[in-house]
Scaffold this motif. Structure first.
Motif, mmCIF file in Angstrom:
data_model
loop_
_atom_site.group_PDB
_atom_site.id
_atom_site.type_symbol
_atom_site.label_atom_id
_atom_site.label_comp_id
_atom_site.label_asym_id
_atom_site.label_seq_id
_atom_site.Cartn_x
_atom_site.Cartn_y
_atom_site.Cartn_z
ATOM 1 N N CYS A 213 -0.951 5.412 3.409
ATOM 2 C CA CYS A 213 -2.028 4.289 3.978
ATOM 3 C C CYS A 213 -1.546 3.240 4.797
ATOM 4 O O CYS A 213 -2.321 2.732 5.895
ATOM 5 C CB CYS A 213 -2.882 3.750 2.669
ATOM 6 N N LYS A 214 -0.463 2.686 4.326
ATOM 7 C CA LYS A 214 0.029 1.729 5.143
ATOM 8 C C LYS A 214 0.538 1.964 6.876
ATOM 9 O O LYS A 214 -0.051 1.558 7.648
ATOM 10 C CB LYS A 214 1.258 1.394 4.674
ATOM 11 N N THR B 119 -10.064 9.181 5.873
ATOM 12 C CA THR B 119 -8.868 8.585 5.405
ATOM 13 C C THR B 119 -8.769 7.098 5.464
ATOM 14 O O THR B 119 -8.409 6.342 4.431
ATOM 15 C CB THR B 119 -7.375 9.309 6.236
ATOM 16 N N ARG B 120 -9.017 6.562 6.477
ATOM 17 C CA ARG B 120 -9.235 5.108 6.842
ATOM 18 C C ARG B 120 -10.120 4.449 5.532
ATOM 19 O O ARG B 120 -9.669 3.553 5.355
ATOM 20 C CB ARG B 120 -9.856 4.908 8.189
ATOM 21 N N GLN C 278 -8.573 1.094 -1.353
ATOM 22 C CA GLN C 278 -7.542 1.020 -2.223
ATOM 23 C C GLN C 278 -7.088 -0.408 -1.907
ATOM 24 O O GLN C 278 -6.626 -1.221 -2.938
ATOM 25 C CB GLN C 278 -6.414 2.017 -1.591
ATOM 26 N N LEU D 122 1.018 -1.229 -0.191
ATOM 27 C CA LEU D 122 0.169 -0.109 -0.174
ATOM 28 C C LEU D 122 1.107 1.164 0.134
ATOM 29 O O LEU D 122 2.142 1.220 0.342
ATOM 30 C CB LEU D 122 -0.784 -0.095 1.249
ATOM 31 N N ARG E 218 -10.771 5.546 2.596
ATOM 32 C CA ARG E 218 -10.108 5.549 1.476
ATOM 33 C C ARG E 218 -8.999 4.519 1.238
ATOM 34 O O ARG E 218 -8.751 3.892 0.383
ATOM 35 C CB ARG E 218 -9.353 6.967 1.383
ATOM 36 N N CYS E 219 -8.313 4.431 2.200
ATOM 37 C CA CYS E 219 -7.067 3.424 2.297
ATOM 38 C C CYS E 219 -7.727 1.971 2.109
ATOM 39 O O CYS E 219 -7.118 1.049 1.383
ATOM 40 C CB CYS E 219 -6.333 3.586 3.601
#
Lengths: 204, 155
Positions: A147-148, A179-180, A186, A143, A182-183
């Motif tokens: 994100c990671k 954000t969480r 992904q 990632l 979105r990640c």
């Protein structure tokens, strides 16, 4: 999209009360309370350190510095119920300092420097994972850095509060949820490409 | 929050606990830190660090570069300044107490404790200290006030 949770649940209140009691007890010599704090928040410290990709020797220094500093701050914390956020902020700052100095990344022939490094513990452990889990973990590690870093902290066990996550990544509490999400989206997309089944998503 | 997102987080949490668990040695080190607890001392908090992450403080870093740190015990009105120079796998520390004067300093670090005294100008030096967390405990000659200790800092 979900709004950041601002209201405090009964569970949060109990959690805060418990943590405040542990800090108060540890501040006056209760070693069992100290050990309970360590058990509770070490996974958070480790997740932050791993998120920053700190080398093992520096990671141990960061860990040690955070806990030693907390020992002397126990009776001085302005908000003892937020000790987790204090730990997260301190760990983040120490990681950034370690990265800036990056002293141990200079090649050296001194054995002692390497002696402290983790002897491939992680590699051995991965052999114990199922093929699917190993593939998912490899995917997780590919990632994008941000994100990671965020997700590694979010998935620490026990689960950190949004306040703790926000302190660890230097973002506002309100931006953690979006954000969480979105990640995770992904991660789902990469998993689909890699043929790993992560179960259905509600948004589909 | 999506219910499915929560499920995925739970799955990843369980996976991380197996794939990359908190190393036992970090837990042990954290628990052992408690032995360094001091009672009745005043804290000198880190007030300045040339290796701080504030980009405006950034300069050229690397081995052989001297790092400057300053610790402030606000109530007492003391400042402890350190000049830290990496030498091979250890560090040399030059210190300055403000206000100046004789003092006994216990340099606490991973390898143990080293005792040094400052001169009448408040200067002190410690050579070849083990890299890693360091805290200095400081008491003044003929002073009944509690010791001043600096924040643990990775040097």
């Amino acid at each position: 999209m979900r709004q950041a949770k601002v209201s405090v649940s009964r569970q949060d209140v109990e959690h805060q009360q418990e943590v405040r009691n542990l800090v108060a007890a540890a501040a006056v010599g209760d070693e069992a309370a100290w050990n309970a704090l360590v058990d509770r928040f070490s996974p958070l410290v480790y997740a932050i350190v791993q998120g920053f990709r700190i080398n093992p020797a520096d990671a141990e220094d960061v860990n040690q510095t955070v806990w030693l500093r907390l020992v002397e701050h126990l009776g001085r914390l302005r908000e003892p119920e937020r000790v987790g956020a204090w730990i997260a902020t301190t760990t983040r700052n120490e990681c950034l300092r370690a990265l800036r100095l990056a002293r141990r990344q200079v090649p050296t022939e001194d054995e002692a420097v390497f002696e402290r490094a983790d002897p491939g513990e992680g590699t051995d452990r991965r052999l114990l994972l199922s093929e699917r889990d190993a593939a998912l973990w490899r995917l997780f590690e590919t990632l994008p850095e941000r994100c990671k870093q965020l997700l590694r902290i979010v998935i620490a066990d026990p689960a950190p509060s949004y306040d703790e996550v926000a302190s660890a990544v230097g973002l506002s509490v309100g931006s953690i949820g979006p954000t969480r999400a979105r990640c995770l989206k992904q991660l789902r997309r990469s998993a689909e490409l890699a043929g790993i089944d992560l179960g259905p998503s509600d948004s589909e | 929050m999506d219910h499915s997102d929560d499920k995925l987080i739970q799955e990843l949490r369980s996976l991380a606990a197996r794939a990359d668990p908190t190393p036992e040695r970090m837990l042990r080190a954290a628990k052992a830190s408690y032995a360094w607890r001091t009672i009745d001392s005043e804290l000198a908090e880190l007030a300045y660090d040339s290796a701080g992450h504030d980009p405006s403080l950034a300069g050229v870093r690397g081995p052989g570069t001297t790092r400057m740190l300053s610790f402030a015990a606000v109530e007492r009105g003391w400042t402890i300044e350190l000049e830290v120079t990496p030498v091979a796998d250890s560090i040399d520390i030059l210190g300055q107490l403000i206000p100046a004067g004789h003092a006994l300093l216990e340099v606490r670090h991973g390898g143990g404790v080293e005792l040094v005294e400052s001169d009448e100008l408040g200067r002190f030096a410690v050579k070849r200290v083990q890299e890693g967390p360091v805290s200095i405990r400081c008491t003044r000659a003929g002073d009944d006030a509690p010791a001043v200790i600096t924040d643990w800092t990775t040097l």
